[in-house]
Design a protein around this motif. Sequence first.
Motif, PDB file in Angstrom:
ATOM      1  N   ASN A 166       0.839  -1.220   0.000  1.00  0.00           N
ATOM      2  CA  ASN A 166       0.000   0.000   0.000  1.00  0.00           C
ATOM      3  C   ASN A 166       0.867   1.261   0.000  1.00  0.00           C
ATOM      4  OD1 ASN A 166      -2.667  -1.130   0.054  1.00  0.00           O
ATOM      5  ND2 ASN A 166      -2.229  -1.798   2.141  1.00  0.00           N
TER       6      ASN A 166
ATOM      7  N   THR B  76       0.879   2.648  -5.142  1.00  0.00           N
ATOM      8  CA  THR B  76      -0.580   2.504  -5.017  1.00  0.00           C
ATOM      9  C   THR B  76      -1.239   3.855  -5.277  1.00  0.00           C
ATOM     10  OG1 THR B  76      -0.271   0.792  -3.347  1.00  0.00           O
ATOM     11  CG2 THR B  76      -2.431   1.825  -3.428  1.00  0.00           C
ATOM     12  N   LEU B  77      -0.685   4.913  -4.669  1.00  0.00           N
ATOM     13  CA  LEU B  77      -1.255   6.258  -4.853  1.00  0.00           C
ATOM     14  C   LEU B  77      -0.128   7.297  -4.897  1.00  0.00           C
ATOM     15  CD1 LEU B  77      -3.811   8.149  -4.874  1.00  0.00           C
ATOM     16  CD2 LEU B  77      -3.503   8.308  -2.389  1.00  0.00           C
TER      17      LEU B  77
ATOM     18  N   CYS C  86      -8.568   6.980 -10.177  1.00  0.00           N
ATOM     19  CA  CYS C  86      -8.414   5.676  -9.496  1.00  0.00           C
ATOM     20  C   CYS C  86      -9.063   4.585 -10.336  1.00  0.00           C
ATOM     21  CB  CYS C  86      -9.068   5.726  -8.109  1.00  0.00           C
ATOM     22  SG  CYS C  86      -8.870   4.201  -7.181  1.00  0.00           S
TER      23      CYS C  86
ATOM     24  N   LEU D  30      -5.458   2.966   4.800  1.00  0.00           N
ATOM     25  CA  LEU D  30      -5.209   1.726   4.051  1.00  0.00           C
ATOM     26  C   LEU D  30      -4.751   0.630   5.013  1.00  0.00           C
ATOM     27  CD1 LEU D  30      -3.435   3.113   0.827  1.00  0.00           C
ATOM     28  CD2 LEU D  30      -5.782   2.271   1.040  1.00  0.00           C
TER      29      LEU D  30
ATOM     30  N   LEU E 263      -9.325   2.066  -1.224  1.00  0.00           N
ATOM     31  CA  LEU E 263      -8.566   3.271  -1.589  1.00  0.00           C
ATOM     32  C   LEU E 263      -9.417   4.539  -1.755  1.00  0.00           C
ATOM     33  CD1 LEU E 263      -5.863   4.569  -2.211  1.00  0.00           C
ATOM     34  CD2 LEU E 263      -5.994   3.647  -4.527  1.00  0.00           C
TER      35      LEU E 263
END
Length: 457
Positions: free
Chosen positions: A287, A319-320, A378, A410, A416
Amino acid sequence: MLHRRTGGAHRPPRARSLRHRLGQARGHRGRGHPPARPGRTPRRRRNPCRRRLHRPALHQRRPRARPPTRGRRVRGRHAARRPDRHRPRRAQPTQPRPHLRSRPRPRHLRRRHRHRLRRRAGDGTRLLRGPPRHRRHPRRRPGAHGRGHAGRRQGRSRRPARRAHPQAPLGESLLRVRRDGRPVNRVQPPVALTVAGSDSGGGAGIQADLHTFAAHRVHGTSVVTAITAQNTRGVTAAAAVGADLVRAQLDAVLGDFPVAAVKTGMLGGDELLALVAEYGRADRLPNLVVDPVMVTTTGDALFSGDPAAYLAELGPLVTLLTPNLVEARQLLGREIDGVEDMREAARALATFGPRAVLVKGGHGADADSADVVDVLWCDGQLLDLAAPRVATRNDHGTGCTLASAIAARLALGHPLPQAVAGAKVYVTEALKAATDWHLGTGPGPVHHHHGRRSVAL
Ligand SMILES: Nc1ncnc2c1ncn2[C@@H]1O[C@H](COP(=O)(O)OP(=O)(O)O)[C@@H](O)[C@H]1O
Ligand SMILES: Cc1ncc(COP(=O)(O)O)c(N)n1
């Protein structure tokens, strides 16, 4: 004194008091021996050999005849078998024990009626079952069984279904779902890791991240990448931590803690960027939320490497990715102005491989707009996240706080998009709660622990 029945011999009837014989004894009204009546046959005497059907109370019984102990001392638990023992070993419930009684009993109740009294806490035994009474809730809840009372539940089901969250990363046994559907870990706190620089002012970097993890009840671990001498007015000095020491910190944390989410902040340059990418490729950074810190709010540069390397090295492992407007401009090498440009930028950044991109519209966006809009890309979908703009000068560390709040959520098992939306609400509240603060003369920190009373109060 030793009472012994002499074998087979008739015992003479026990002498009774005058009141017994007159039938006036208490508790024997009408049953005593009537006075002797002249001219009549005397009443038949009870056969003393017949067994008594009515057994006397234990403490009134006579001891059984036993062979003499021949002078041997009987000790310990065997002492209870001593034939001259008059009183039972344990106190009988009928015996008054005023020293153990919590309140005085009504005097008019006679001994043989006492069994009717309900025993209360403090009467007799002092063994307590369950929690001490003084810790119980002073006000009883309505209904026969308290909590389950239907009126109080207002139609809700008795207890929410216990199920692991569909996207729970920690294993089903650790995750439970609250009434509102959010997952909660009842066994131990989830662990999150921040890989970032230290802000001596405590408003951004490692310090803000650990505050945020703690506010989310997530255990925070940290890998320090740089030390900055910083306050609300700016950065006066900074030194990068060597790659070997950063590696050792990563190994120490990842080799021992069940890290469920990782946030990176200030990496300083290409060397640490490559190191983090190495751990990401080895699948050791779950994550992964990457805040590509390049410039502070006060305009100080915190990254000396090639911005394009961020996307090339980390892009597919992330992930982000959470750039602000300035950082998105540097990463893409083009101007971004307005929400439509932010959407385009999010789409463009997503082509480098991250699962999601959040282009933040706080710093550098239109300061007069009523709302602050962030754009989330996303899983192929674009979403505008708007929140009312907080009129404050205390906005130091909002980017770090947002990214670490997402990582914390997370780690807690939030999906998410919900983690991002919830973290944005958390930041907005943190900004609101610190508007009156005057910590330093420049842009001050936000209130990471808003909504929580101090544990010292
Ligand atoms: N004045 C404000 N009112 C409400 N939200 C804000 C404000 N300033 C920043 N934010 C929010 O804080 C988060 C961090 O954004 P931003 O400040 O742009 O990041 P950074 O600190 O990296 O520059 C974003 O979700 C943004 O919308
Ligand atoms: C060590 C460190 N890391 C990150 C930031 C960015 O925070 P902000 O963008 O709010 O100034 C900072 N000022 N210091």
